[in-house]
Scaffold this motif. Structure first.
Motif, PDB file in Angstrom:
ATOM      1  N   SER A 205       0.705  -1.455   0.048  1.00 54.26           N
ATOM      2  CA  SER A 205       0.286  -0.027  -0.194  1.00 54.26           C
ATOM      3  C   SER A 205       0.828   0.773  -0.352  1.00 54.26           C
ATOM      4  O   SER A 205       0.440   2.279  -1.124  1.00 54.26           O
ATOM      5  N   VAL A 206       1.974   1.238   0.539  1.00 51.32           N
ATOM      6  CA  VAL A 206       3.044   2.605   0.357  1.00 51.32           C
ATOM      7  C   VAL A 206       3.517   2.553  -0.162  1.00 51.32           C
ATOM      8  O   VAL A 206       3.527   3.977  -1.431  1.00 51.32           O
ATOM      9  N   VAL A 207       3.828   1.370  -1.434  1.00 52.41           N
ATOM     10  CA  VAL A 207       4.353   1.840  -2.867  1.00 52.41           C
ATOM     11  C   VAL A 207       2.954   2.137  -4.048  1.00 52.41           C
ATOM     12  O   VAL A 207       3.322   2.903  -4.395  1.00 52.41           O
ATOM     13  N   PHE A 208       1.997   2.162  -3.047  1.00 50.73           N
ATOM     14  CA  PHE A 208       0.726   2.638  -4.639  1.00 50.73           C
ATOM     15  C   PHE A 208       0.521   4.025  -3.876  1.00 50.73           C
ATOM     16  O   PHE A 208       0.073   4.706  -4.410  1.00 50.73           O
ATOM     17  N   ILE A 209       0.565   4.122  -3.035  1.00 47.48           N
ATOM     18  CA  ILE A 209       0.566   5.830  -2.601  1.00 47.48           C
ATOM     19  C   ILE A 209       1.459   6.524  -2.965  1.00 47.48           C
ATOM     20  O   ILE A 209       1.258   7.267  -3.451  1.00 47.48           O
ATOM     21  N   VAL A 210       3.112   6.095  -2.763  1.00 50.68           N
ATOM     22  CA  VAL A 210       3.601   7.031  -3.471  1.00 50.68           C
ATOM     23  C   VAL A 210       3.752   6.914  -5.020  1.00 50.68           C
ATOM     24  O   VAL A 210       3.878   7.489  -5.418  1.00 50.68           O
TER      25      VAL A 210
END
Lengths: 221, 253
Positions: A205-210
């Protein structure tokens, strides 16, 4: 000049709420692991009782995210922050549930004689804790590189889980009196492995957000 | 060939006197697609669509450089018949601007100007155009009353019907719903979805949500330059350019 200051403040509030929930989930996982490794029934009880607060925070975050989506109609990184935040929240709630599951195994095993020492169990617990801690750090710092490392650690957790299963199966074959405890320990290892999976989901999810990209199912590439 | 390029510009510059209002705009508009142009006030998006049907020719002291084509033909070719160009490229403006005539005459106007006298043909085309603009059912019983008696939303759809009557190939819309209430806006947006089956639509809008709802592609203009153009989905979920992201998330503009 920064426009939509009010909305930016609400996005910050969202992140703070997610982090508060993350802190609770992480504490629950740590306590459950300690209770399991150290046969601490009181600590296990604490984890089980504490889960309702995590569930309540999930409801609160769901409502808050829905409100942001409906009233502010966010776009681009703002949209991803909210959708990604919701994904993280879902995984935090499941982490709480896995901590409770592990605590139940700890409670049962605390009433029985100790099993033969299995250092892989400690290693799996340490791996799950490290992955979780790094996944949350990646979320706070929006650190894609750290998030990717978390995903890549998941294989190690899977391998340890399988090795633990094999070891206990071998132990149970040679010593039938430990079968009941052995089954509980295998289930506990499975919960630890699930905690590592959920940490991986947070990292994705962090990769998706960034970056707006999905590395679900393909972080090993 | 449904997605072939209908309108294209290459290195297009536009000047108001010495002021360069557009710089080096290169963009393709695909047939039967809706492209939204977004950007803060004064970024050049309206100036750009007015280059496409040469509306800017009417402003003294303006100049175009670079290339702008319709079906591969130079829109600014010497000797090109501008009236015929505008027949192929219709335009709908921000404020509904019906003529102070009957509903029928408003829609028939373009055809009459083009020399159509056949009454049956006119009646048929007016009806088809009003149907195309999703207005027919509301006005069919009062075709010969003044268009000025229609609501703002109806007047805007009348202007769309008027544009459709001359069967253009491209429809330029300059903030067509900015003066309308939410219900009328929704009707215009639904209409855009219908119209793209037959037309290439380029719409200027200040509403990011409207661009997201109606368009297939979105182009972001800033200070006379095209910053980014991509599928609307990409532009509103994960734009490549930081300036685009800052604009659509309301961080400037």
């Amino acid at each position: 000049m920064e426009q939509r200051a009010h909305f930016s403040k609400k996005l910050e509030d969202l992140k703070v709420k997610v982090l508060r929930m993350a802190a609770l989930s992480e504490t629950a996982v740590h306590k459950a692991i300690k209770a399991f490794l150290e046969n601490d029934a009181d600590l296990a009880e604490e984890v089980i009782v504490g889960d309702s607060l995590i569930n309540q925070m999930e409801d609160d975050l769901d409502n808050f995210s829905l409100e942001l989506l409906a009233l502010d109609q966010p776009m681009a990184v703002d949209l991803r922050t909210i959708i990604g935040g919701q994904r993280v929240t879902v995984n935090l709630e499941r982490l709480g549930d896995e901590a409770v599951n592990l605590a139940h195994r700890a409670l049962f095993l605390s009433t029985r004689p100790p099993l033969p020492h299995n250092p892989r169990m400690e290693s799996l617990a340490a791996t799950a804790r490290t992955m979780l801690s790094n996944a949350f750090k990646a979320y706070v710092d929006e650190d894609v590189s750290l998030a990717t490392q978390v995903c890549r650690m998941d294989d190690k957790a899977d391998d340890l889980n399988i090795a633990i299963l094999r070891q206990f199966v071998a132990d149970m074959v040679s010593e039938s009196r430990i079968v009941e405890r052995g089954v509980h320990a295998i289930i506990a290892a499975r919960h630890l492995e699930r905690i590592a999976d959920l940490a991986t989901n947070v990292a994705e999810s962090v990769v998706f957000i960034v970056e707006g990209t999905s590395m679900k199912h393909n972080c090993k590439e | 060939m449904s997605n072939a390029i209908k309108v294209a510009s290459r290195n297009l510059d536009f000047f108001y006197g010495d002021f360069k209002a557009l710089e080096n705009i290169s963009i393709d508009f695909e047939r039967n697609r809706v492209t939204a142009l977004i950007g803060p006030s004064g970024c050049g998006k309206s100036t750009y669509i007015r280059c496409i049907n040469r509306m800017n020719d009417l402003i003294p002291g303006t100049r175009v450089a670079g290339e702008l084509t319709l079906d591969g033909q130079d829109i600014y070719a010497p000797g090109l018949d501008v009236v015929s160009l505008r027949r192929r490229i219709g335009m709908v403006f921000q404020k509904p601007n019906p003529f102070p005539k009957t509903i029928f005459e408003n829609v028939a106007y373009g055809l009459r100007v083009n020399g159509v006298r056949d009454k049956a043909f006119l009646e048929n085309r007016v009806e088809e155009s009003l149907k195309g603009a999703a207005l027919w059912d509301e006005v069919k019983d009062r075709m010969h009353t003044s268009a000025m008696g229609l609501s703002g939303g109806q007047q805007q759809r009348l202007c769309i019907a008027r544009a459709l009557a001359i069967e253009p190939e491209v429809l330029l819309m300059d903030e067509p719903a900015s003066a309308l209430d939410p219900i009328a806006t929704q009707k215009i947006e639904d209409l855009i979805h219908e119209l793209k089956q037959n037309f290439t639509i380029i719409i200027v809008t200040h509403s990011m949500q409207q661009a997201a709802r109606v368009s297939d592609r979105t182009a972001f203009f800033y200070m006379g330059k095209l910053i980014e153009v991509d599928s609307t989905k990409t532009m509103f979920t994960n734009p490549a350019n930081k300036q685009t992201e800052d604009y659509i998330t309301g961080r400037f503009g």
